[in-house]
Design an enzyme around this catalytic site. Structure first.
Site, PDB file in Angstrom:
ATOM      1  N   CYS A  20       0.820  -1.214   0.000  1.00 62.67           N
ATOM      2  CA  CYS A  20       0.000   0.000   0.000  1.00 62.67           C
ATOM      3  C   CYS A  20       0.850   1.260   0.000  1.00 62.67           C
ATOM      4  O   CYS A  20       0.319   2.370  -0.079  1.00 62.67           O
ATOM      5  CB  CYS A  20      -0.932  -0.008   1.205  1.00 62.67           C
TER       6      CYS A  20
ATOM      7  N   HIS B 271      -8.925   4.153  -1.396  1.00 64.58           N
ATOM      8  CA  HIS B 271      -7.601   3.553  -1.250  1.00 64.58           C
ATOM      9  C   HIS B 271      -7.278   2.617  -2.428  1.00 64.58           C
ATOM     10  O   HIS B 271      -7.183   1.396  -2.265  1.00 64.58           O
ATOM     11  CB  HIS B 271      -7.537   2.805   0.096  1.00 64.58           C
TER      12      HIS B 271
END
Lengths: 395, 395
Positions: free
Chosen positions: A92, A343
């Site tokens: 991420c 996200h």
């Protein structure tokens, strides 16, 4: 000692591009990449032929069939033929990995102008495939089936925090509500919905428990999206906005196995923050805003303590005293954060830098914090395994 | 102008590690990474605590469940805690991508000692999964089912070459036989088998056609393996062998869609070679050996022409006049190349640099070319999409 003093050259964010985050069924990975790359080049006021290198951040992990996407950005212009293009991945934090790789090129002198792109296409895939892809970022769970997925991992952090420092239900609800409220002003955000802290901290049909003690409002959504930056060693004289100077940066990786780490310490994030802060020569008092990695609300709570806004175990204080709200002393996640903005994994780090750069160049529109001069960005991959911090300053 | 003159610092390969390539059912991605990282650190004569950054090259694309492997190398030693570690990917050139990223860190001054690792675990996966993963590196075929896989892509190159320049059956057979003969002396090679040129250029039960005109002996095998390097700005005084200096490097990416490119030109490889050659200040006559990316024999034939060993369409001449053989003027793929040594995708570029460095430090054992002083390494991802060249020199 600043970055420029240490390395003998300055680094500027001279332009950027950013798609809306959300479910974008009409977009492909390629269309997202090409869109933001073109936007960033235009915004920086440069010709595509001036780009010396391209760094592309993407997690993928089975989400998109093309497993070799570094060269997609060449589709923006025939002038990009032969430009070195490299994909980097740190889960991420892949977006920040691309930025920190690109800035090494500028510091090394292999490039004077770098195009950095972060992108991820996720919502086209079935939920189980997305879950499996994200679990690919965990040492123990990669390749396994887990009902609670990555939320389960951060739920363990929340549980450990709760056992050590006491109840956090209200704090997590306050963080979710704050970030959703902030995101209302962000036209690029995925979830533009206002929720009360009470709604967020209460289990209900509309806000079910995902992994005790994390409810749906504690979790960032699965999104499509992309963001891009142009980094330069000289401020662009033809850019659409003022450039933003990179004052400092830090990266620190931690061990993969969770049992080698204290779950609520985020020791790698501590190290990354210390490195960036020292290079930038700033303290918390010098910052006007922070964009940090709130993949789950518990992460934002721990990060308050990592960054030194509050002592260990007392992160909730900065919610109670208003510090981290829009009108507080040091607003956190004015963009809405991952929680509201979305996200799209590989895009997140680049998006955070774009959101901070917009604030510092005074072009953040409804999100604008008046007089914002300095910002910190924190982005992490896995459970605080790959950790990145950047410190930015208005020029 | 050399690399040191241009960037103000030298870069040395100070140590290395290399597993056997092949089917390694008892190894995991982690065990491979930890093994070569440890070997490289020992060989460089440094402490793990001296490593400033780790760069990890891996393609993956669904082959291994852990999709976030940059931090695996920290398992070598607790002293590696907090070391920045980043995975880079450029398909079959991921290993060189890691090396060229690591050297930027040295040139930038963010690191003085860099650990570079390339690894891939492939043979545990069913053939269809490996085929799908590799097709993930092609713009058109990613996500599709193709009977001939990546061999089909290079078969199109061979077909285009044949139509333009005439029959190549004997040349491809000679390349396969040469590389297999070279690999007989390499204890790390996957396929240590001697074949006659006649066997390689004849379709038979033991050498079936894979994708016309490419037979089994024209294709590199699917392998497991890893290789690692320690890069430093100062020669290590406690290394197990002489260091090797990096004289020049070049990377050039090309457009993804094949229809935007001439299939037999390998224009990106031409650009990468020109950049590395110019930076190193060397010509072909200054080289003693070349390790190049013979994923399929046709790639080696085209690369003879890209590198200037022969004019366009006349690559076969350097086979006929003996230039590229062990006792020729400029031996190519003394290690056995991908053809014999194996092709664990992310490991390949690092392996090529290790094989060249062993030659230049005089530690190549049975593979040793007496008096080798300078070498070039060429590594590519996709069908000449991501292209890397390095020029190395004995110290």
């Amino acid at each position: 000692m600043t970055l420029a003093e240490r390395f003998g050259t300055d680094v500027f964010i001279s332009g950027w591009g950013h798609t809306k985050f959300g479910s974008l069924p009409d977009e492909t990975l390629e269309s997202l990449v090409v869109r933001v790359a073109g936007e960033a080049i235009t915004s920086a006021g440069i010709d595509p032929g001036q780009v010396d290198e391209i760094w592309f951040g993407q997690f993928n992990s089975g989400l998109w069939p093309l497993g070799f996407a570094s060269s997609l950005a060449l589709q923006v212009s025939d002038e990009l033929f032969r430009v070195p293009a490299t994909r980097v991945e740190n889960a991420c934090a892949s977006g920040s990995a691309a930025i920190h790789s690109g800035l090494r090129s500028l510091l090394a002198g292999t490039a004077r102008t770098v195009l950095v792109i972060g992108a991820e296409k996720m919502t086209h895939a079935p939920a189980e495939q997305v879950g499996a892809a994200l679990l690919g970022a965990d040492y123990e769970l990669a390749g396994s089936e887990s009902r609670t997925g990555f939320a389960g991992l951060f739920a363990r952090v929340a549980e450990a925090y709760r056992q050590r420092y006491g109840e956090i239900n209200d704090a997590l609800g306050a963080i979710a509500a704050k970030n959703h409220a902030n995101g209302m002003a962000n036209p690029l955000a995925h979830l533009r919905k206002q929720f009360t802290p009470e709604f967020c901290s209460t289990t209900s049909e509309k806000n079910p428990m995902v992994a005790e003690p994390l409810r749906r409002t504690d979790c960032s959504p699965i999104s499509d999206g992309a963001a891009a930056l142009v980094l330069t060693t000289q401020p662009s004289t033809s850019a659409a906005q003022s450039p933003v100077r990179l004052l400092g940066f830090g990266q620190a990786n931690d061990f993969m196995p969770a049992n080698k780490r204290d779950p609520v310490e985020f020791a790698g994030s501590v190290a990354a923050w210390e490195r960036a802060r020292k290079m930038a020569g700033v303290g918390l008092d010098d910052l006007d805003l922070i964009e940090l990695h709130d993949c789950f609300t518990i992460a934002e709570l721990v990060m308050y303590e990592v960054l030194g806004l509050a002592e260990r175990g007392k992160g909730r204080q900065v919610l109670e005293d208003g510090t981290v709200f829009r009108d507080g002393k040091l607003p956190v996640n004015l963009s809405g954060g991952l929680k509201s903005k979305g996200h799209p994994v590989g895009a997140t780090g680049v998006s955070q830098h774009v959101m901070a750069a917009m604030q510092l160049s005074g072009t953040a529109g409804e999100l604008q914090l008046p007089g914002a001069r300095r910002a910190a960005v924190h982005n992490m991959g896995g459970l605080a395994v790959a950790n990145y911090v950047s410190v930015l300053e208005a020029v």
